[in-house]
Design a protein around this motif. Structure first.
Motif, PDB file in Angstrom:
ATOM      1  N   VAL A 157      -5.111  55.214 -22.818  1.00 15.11           N
ATOM      2  CA  VAL A 157      -4.105  54.676 -23.738  1.00 15.11           C
ATOM      3  C   VAL A 157      -4.076  53.159 -23.629  1.00 15.11           C
ATOM      4  CG1 VAL A 157      -1.638  54.586 -24.288  1.00 15.11           C
ATOM      5  CG2 VAL A 157      -2.693  56.760 -23.613  1.00 15.11           C
ATOM      6  N   GLY A 158      -4.081  52.488 -24.771  1.00 15.14           N
ATOM      7  CA  GLY A 158      -3.949  51.039 -24.816  1.00 15.14           C
ATOM      8  C   GLY A 158      -2.808  50.637 -25.734  1.00 15.14           C
ATOM      9  N   LEU A 159      -2.541  49.337 -25.793  1.00 19.05           N
ATOM     10  CA  LEU A 159      -1.502  48.787 -26.659  1.00 19.05           C
ATOM     11  C   LEU A 159      -2.107  47.737 -27.578  1.00 19.05           C
ATOM     12  CD1 LEU A 159       1.431  48.337 -24.116  1.00 19.05           C
ATOM     13  CD2 LEU A 159       1.437  49.856 -26.106  1.00 19.05           C
ATOM     14  N   SER A 160      -1.552  47.606 -28.765  1.00 17.96           N
ATOM     15  CA  SER A 160      -2.049  46.618 -29.726  1.00 17.96           C
ATOM     16  C   SER A 160      -0.893  45.891 -30.388  1.00 17.96           C
ATOM     17  CB  SER A 160      -2.899  47.312 -30.797  1.00 17.96           C
ATOM     18  OG  SER A 160      -3.331  46.394 -31.778  1.00 17.96           O
ATOM     19  N   ASN A 161      -1.095  44.591 -30.604  1.00 18.89           N
ATOM     20  CA  ASN A 161      -0.098  43.752 -31.276  1.00 18.89           C
ATOM     21  C   ASN A 161       1.229  43.767 -30.531  1.00 18.89           C
ATOM     22  OD1 ASN A 161       0.472  41.968 -33.472  1.00 18.89           O
ATOM     23  ND2 ASN A 161       1.700  43.559 -34.416  1.00 18.89           N
ATOM     24  N   VAL A 162       1.147  43.555 -29.218  1.00 19.43           N
ATOM     25  CA  VAL A 162       2.343  43.634 -28.387  1.00 19.43           C
ATOM     26  C   VAL A 162       2.745  42.262 -27.853  1.00 19.43           C
ATOM     27  CG1 VAL A 162       2.131  46.024 -27.669  1.00 19.43           C
ATOM     28  CG2 VAL A 162       0.886  44.271 -26.396  1.00 19.43           C
ATOM     29  N   GLU A 180      -4.960  44.991 -27.265  1.00 19.17           N
ATOM     30  CA  GLU A 180      -5.654  44.423 -28.427  1.00 19.17           C
ATOM     31  C   GLU A 180      -4.666  43.565 -29.212  1.00 19.17           C
ATOM     32  OE1 GLU A 180      -8.757  46.706 -30.661  1.00 19.17           O
ATOM     33  OE2 GLU A 180      -7.291  46.532 -32.267  1.00 19.17           O
ATOM     34  N   ASN A 181      -4.806  42.247 -29.089  1.00 14.12           N
ATOM     35  CA  ASN A 181      -3.945  41.300 -29.786  1.00 14.12           C
ATOM     36  C   ASN A 181      -4.801  40.287 -30.535  1.00 14.12           C
ATOM     37  OD1 ASN A 181      -1.615  42.454 -28.693  1.00 14.12           O
ATOM     38  ND2 ASN A 181      -0.728  40.517 -28.072  1.00 14.12           N
ATOM     39  N   MET A 182      -4.201  39.640 -31.518  1.00 14.12           N
ATOM     40  CA  MET A 182      -4.894  38.579 -32.227  1.00 14.12           C
ATOM     41  C   MET A 182      -5.187  37.421 -31.271  1.00 14.12           C
ATOM     42  SD  MET A 182      -3.541  36.319 -35.428  1.00 14.12           S
ATOM     43  CE  MET A 182      -2.307  35.586 -34.353  1.00 14.12           C
ATOM     44  N   TYR A 183      -6.408  36.915 -31.318  1.00 16.27           N
ATOM     45  CA  TYR A 183      -6.757  35.798 -30.428  1.00 16.27           C
ATOM     46  C   TYR A 183      -8.033  35.149 -30.918  1.00 16.27           C
ATOM     47  CZ  TYR A 183      -6.693  33.353 -25.887  1.00 16.27           C
ATOM     48  OH  TYR A 183      -6.611  32.415 -24.884  1.00 16.27           O
ATOM     49  N   GLY A 184      -8.021  33.840 -30.956  1.00 15.93           N
ATOM     50  CA  GLY A 184      -9.197  33.068 -31.326  1.00 15.93           C
ATOM     51  C   GLY A 184      -9.025  31.642 -30.870  1.00 15.93           C
ATOM     52  N   TYR A 185     -10.040  30.842 -31.056  1.00 13.41           N
ATOM     53  CA  TYR A 185     -10.008  29.459 -30.565  1.00 13.41           C
ATOM     54  C   TYR A 185      -8.796  28.689 -31.092  1.00 13.41           C
ATOM     55  CZ  TYR A 185     -11.209  24.581 -29.857  1.00 13.41           C
ATOM     56  OH  TYR A 185     -11.165  23.257 -29.502  1.00 13.41           O
ATOM     57  N   ALA A 186      -8.507  28.839 -32.367  1.00  8.46           N
ATOM     58  CA  ALA A 186      -7.427  28.048 -32.961  1.00  8.46           C
ATOM     59  C   ALA A 186      -6.157  28.844 -33.228  1.00  8.46           C
ATOM     60  CB  ALA A 186      -7.897  27.404 -34.272  1.00  8.46           C
ATOM     61  N   GLN A 187      -6.172  30.132 -32.974  1.00  4.53           N
ATOM     62  CA  GLN A 187      -4.972  30.941 -33.198  1.00  4.53           C
ATOM     63  C   GLN A 187      -4.736  31.802 -31.969  1.00  4.53           C
ATOM     64  OE1 GLN A 187      -2.668  30.871 -35.927  1.00  4.53           O
ATOM     65  NE2 GLN A 187      -1.678  31.820 -34.179  1.00  4.53           N
ATOM     66  N   ARG A 188      -3.894  31.307 -31.075  1.00  3.84           N
ATOM     67  CA  ARG A 188      -3.771  31.940 -29.771  1.00  3.84           C
ATOM     68  C   ARG A 188      -2.407  32.577 -29.534  1.00  3.84           C
ATOM     69  NH1 ARG A 188      -6.698  27.197 -26.120  1.00  3.84           N
ATOM     70  NH2 ARG A 188      -8.080  26.475 -27.780  1.00  3.84           N
TER      71      ARG A 188
END
Length: 290
Positions: A157-162, A180-188
């Motif tokens: 079991v995992g979590l997303s967008n938390v 699993e969350n949103m993540y990138g160089y310019a959007q952290r």
């Protein structure tokens, strides 16, 4: 390609290559309907796996059911080392809008649907995605997930967008294999948009590292690049790579606990993304990028 171990403290850990593939972009416009080029979509999945990718991210509300059916058509019977990760907690209306689908009964319906469309007896990893506000508490929804884990429908079991607080609550309820969350160089960090709130990776990365939980970034290319600034663009020009490739390389170097899953509907872009794993960034490079 380096590897990462998921659920390392469990009785059933598994190790995957540290560059996965997110299937969302294989759908039609608006993450809805069949792909514009179905043969290419199938070839992307086959090429990714043939190139060493053994972690695929999907959801039954992509399409709907489109990416699950593509995965099964392209790859079933699956290679023994292939890990298919799906998400539950959301659904789509006929007008293509996104709605929470997170009661215990909803989650069971989604799991059964994923098992059917993916042609699996057990799903190795399922993220409970927090979508919108209201409805059942995270304790109630996660409780249903852990119950299905006991039944054998789910292995991990995992979590997303938390948020950080939601992850902390989840850790008190049972083993959380991945986030699993949103993540990138310019959007952290958390992104607040008209349709709701998308939680970022920066708020939870240290908790993931502390507990040995892989952080799986989504939308790292979609949200990350438009505001990346001159440093990423300049280094990409110097290295002779694309900004998308450098963004992936930055994620791989940011923490050994990050498992990027860049998605694309282009076979050429898939090959470019895979080459990003070869880019080496020094400590000085990472300091320069910030």
């Amino acid at each position: 390609m380096t590897t990462i171990t998921i659920a390392q403290n469990s009785a059933h850990p598994f190790t995957v290559s540290r560059l996965g593939y997110g299937t969302m972009r294989l759908t039609g416009p608006g993450i809805w309907g069949e792909p514009a080029d179905r043969p290419q979509a199938l070839e992307i999945l086959k090429t990714a796996v043939a190139s060493g990718v053994n972690f695929l991210d999907t959801a039954d509300y992509y399409g709907e059911d489109v990416t699950n059916r593509l995965i099964a058509e392209a790859l079933h019977p699956y290679p023994t080392d292939l890990v298919i990760c799906t998400k539950v907690g959301g659904a789509r209306r006929p007008d293509k809008s996104w709605i929470p689908f997170n009661t215990p009964e909803n989650l069971r319906t989604s799991i059964d649907n994923n098992l059917r469309t993916l042609k699996l007896d057990q799903i190795q990893l399922v993220h409970f995605r927090v979508l919108g506000h209201g409805g059942p508490s995270i304790e109630e929804s996660l409780g249903a997930m852990f119950e299905m884990q006991k039944e054998g429908k789910i292995l991990h079991v995992g979590l997303s967008n938390v948020s950080r607080e939601e992850l902390e609550a989840g850790l008190k309820l049972g083993e959380i294999a991945t986030v699993e969350n949103m993540y990138g160089y310019a959007q952290r960090t958390t992104l607040r948009e008209a349709h709701g709130e998308t939680r970022g990776g920066e708020e939870v990365l240290d908790l993931c590292e502390k507990h040995g939980i892989p952080l799986i970034p989504f939308f790292s290319l979609v949200h990350g690049l438009p505001n990346a600034g001159d440093k990423l663009a300049e280094m990409a020009r110097q290295r002779g790579v694309t900004e998308a490739q450098l963004n992936i390389a930055w994620l791989l170097h940011k923490s050994p606990w990050i498992l990027p899953i860049p998605g694309t509907s282009s076979l050429a872009h898939l090959r470019e993304n895979l080459k990003a794993a070869e880019i080496q960034l020094s400590a000085e490079d990472m300091a320069y990028l910030g």
